[in-house]
Design a protein around this motif. Sequence first.
Motif, PDB file in Angstrom:
ATOM      1  N   LYS A 173       0.807  -1.219   0.000  1.00 51.01           N
ATOM      2  CA  LYS A 173       0.000   0.000   0.000  1.00 51.01           C
ATOM      3  C   LYS A 173       0.845   1.276   0.000  1.00 51.01           C
ATOM      4  N   SER A 174       2.101   1.190   0.477  1.00 49.74           N
ATOM      5  CA  SER A 174       2.966   2.369   0.463  1.00 49.74           C
ATOM      6  C   SER A 174       3.277   2.804  -0.969  1.00 49.74           C
ATOM      7  N   ILE A 175       3.286   1.846  -1.913  1.00 50.69           N
ATOM      8  CA  ILE A 175       3.489   2.152  -3.327  1.00 50.69           C
ATOM      9  C   ILE A 175       2.176   2.612  -3.963  1.00 50.69           C
ATOM     10  N   ILE A 176       1.098   1.883  -3.652  1.00 50.93           N
ATOM     11  CA  ILE A 176      -0.210   2.215  -4.224  1.00 50.93           C
ATOM     12  C   ILE A 176      -0.630   3.631  -3.844  1.00 50.93           C
ATOM     13  N   SER A 177      -0.316   4.054  -2.638  1.00 52.24           N
ATOM     14  CA  SER A 177      -0.733   5.385  -2.177  1.00 52.24           C
ATOM     15  C   SER A 177      -0.053   6.512  -2.951  1.00 52.24           C
ATOM     16  N   GLY A 207      -4.558  -1.093  -0.259  1.00 51.98           N
ATOM     17  CA  GLY A 207      -4.452   0.307   0.130  1.00 51.98           C
ATOM     18  C   GLY A 207      -5.087   1.253  -0.878  1.00 51.98           C
ATOM     19  N   VAL A 208      -6.105   0.790  -1.597  1.00 49.57           N
ATOM     20  CA  VAL A 208      -6.817   1.648  -2.552  1.00 49.57           C
ATOM     21  C   VAL A 208      -7.781   2.530  -1.756  1.00 49.57           C
ATOM     22  N   THR A 210      -9.049   5.758  -2.892  1.00 48.11           N
ATOM     23  CA  THR A 210      -9.899   6.681  -3.647  1.00 48.11           C
ATOM     24  C   THR A 210     -10.383   6.026  -4.939  1.00 48.11           C
ATOM     25  N   GLU A 211     -11.469   6.556  -5.478  1.00 46.28           N
ATOM     26  CA  GLU A 211     -11.972   6.042  -6.754  1.00 46.28           C
ATOM     27  C   GLU A 211     -10.994   6.332  -7.879  1.00 46.28           C
ATOM     28  N   SER A 212     -10.352   7.489  -7.848  1.00 44.44           N
ATOM     29  CA  SER A 212      -9.406   7.835  -8.904  1.00 44.44           C
ATOM     30  C   SER A 212      -8.223   6.878  -8.914  1.00 44.44           C
ATOM     31  N   CYS A 213      -7.762   6.457  -7.749  1.00 45.23           N
ATOM     32  CA  CYS A 213      -6.690   5.466  -7.664  1.00 45.23           C
ATOM     33  C   CYS A 213      -7.165   4.130  -8.216  1.00 45.23           C
ATOM     34  N   TYR A 214      -8.375   3.752  -7.855  1.00 46.46           N
ATOM     35  CA  TYR A 214      -8.974   2.503  -8.341  1.00 46.46           C
ATOM     36  C   TYR A 214      -9.003   2.479  -9.865  1.00 46.46           C
ATOM     37  N   ARG A 215      -9.495   3.573 -10.460  1.00 48.34           N
ATOM     38  CA  ARG A 215      -9.632   3.621 -11.915  1.00 48.34           C
ATOM     39  C   ARG A 215      -8.271   3.670 -12.610  1.00 48.34           C
ATOM     40  N   ALA A 225      -8.566  -5.281  -6.334  1.00 43.36           N
ATOM     41  CA  ALA A 225      -8.301  -4.129  -5.464  1.00 43.36           C
ATOM     42  C   ALA A 225      -8.816  -4.394  -4.061  1.00 43.36           C
ATOM     43  N   GLN A 226      -8.107  -3.807  -3.101  1.00 43.63           N
ATOM     44  CA  GLN A 226      -8.486  -3.916  -1.696  1.00 43.63           C
ATOM     45  C   GLN A 226      -8.133  -2.599  -1.027  1.00 43.63           C
ATOM     46  N   GLY A 227      -9.012  -2.075  -0.206  1.00 42.76           N
ATOM     47  CA  GLY A 227      -8.701  -0.822   0.472  1.00 42.76           C
ATOM     48  C   GLY A 227      -9.938  -0.168   1.051  1.00 42.76           C
TER      49      GLY A 227
END
Length: 394
Positions: A173-177, A207-208, A210-215, A225-227
């Motif tokens: 999640k540290s990368i995903i963020s 660590g997803v 936000t929706e923008s991160c998800y998309r 995805a998980q978060g």
Amino acid sequence: MESALHKREFEFYYQPKVSMITGEICGAEALIRWIRADGTVVLPGAFIPQAESNGFINRLTLCMVKRLIEDIGQINKLGQPLPVSFNVSAHDFQNRKLVKLLMEGVARGEIVPEQIEIELTETVVLNECPVVIENLNKLKNLGIRLVMDDYCRGFSNLGTLARWPFSTIKIDKSIISQVEASEKELSIVQSSIQMAHNMDLEIVAEGVETESCYRLLQNTGCSVAQGYWISPPLPLKSFLNFLQEGRHWPSQLLGMLHMAQLDHIQWRKAVIDSVYNLDLMSDANTLSWPEAHHTQCRLGKWLYGPGRCFSNTIWFNKLHQSHKDLHQTLAELMVAVDAGQTGKPLVDLMRKLSRQSDLVMQMLHELEHYLVEQRLVREDRIEFEGLAVVSTAR
């Protein structure tokens, strides 16, 4: 902790995982929590290190696996069995008790191996102890999936993935963020997704938030995805209610389709490389041909698996036939090479293969246009309906 274990104060909270392809819940991670008598929730970071240092972790894990089996039984009663993952300490693989417990649960029919996923941290995978390796291979052979947790953090590398029997990698999640703010981090994630795809590994982004991160991750071809944007970890009862709500998240096939296009390009390159290096091989049998059967290459596995979602389009059957013809030409090329043919006959077959490859890519592009068209038409419809509502209100 001894008293808490006896009083069943340790329990699992479940954080849903969502398929970015279908938009549906496709699994969950079981996260241990200590619920004190006064209702205080103690997170694992406050007690797991101590449990590992004093050896209590082994008893805790064995007890919680039994609890997990009970919880999975409750989930299955809803009629929608889901794979559930849980974290295991390096200490739990120093003996065979955990593996024995899981094997017995499968033998008694209490759990189905495909419903269990074990998430392993670096401290486990960097341990080259023969007993650890033996235990992990037993679980893999049993059908239990192994997940590399916290990928892209610390010492996780390709060598580790090659040596251990993983079926999934989980990007930390540290990368995903950081993917929305950093091109570098996004590039790391994109490369990791492509690498996992080439190794037939599923990839989970944790660590997803936000929706923008998800998309954004969806567009890169990430599959799960998980978060907290999806849901925080939930106690079992709340998780069961959550499942019954039947919620959906944004689904998208475009990222998956782009992966299929890359698969085809890599397959064609492998054919060209094999013929180009023919004069360097003393024996044609030593040539490294790509998958010859049309259902076994990566594009074929996608086309006759997840790609069947396009079967209602005119392009699906055209793609199927073009792809099948392409592999037939490869078979002819392989026969010609085995027969010792060189020069113009091989070049003619290569030209034929290239034309068919172009047709395959054209059909993939048509599917791409189909998806874009469906999206634009849907947005136009939504905008039109919105204007109609405003007009009516006036």
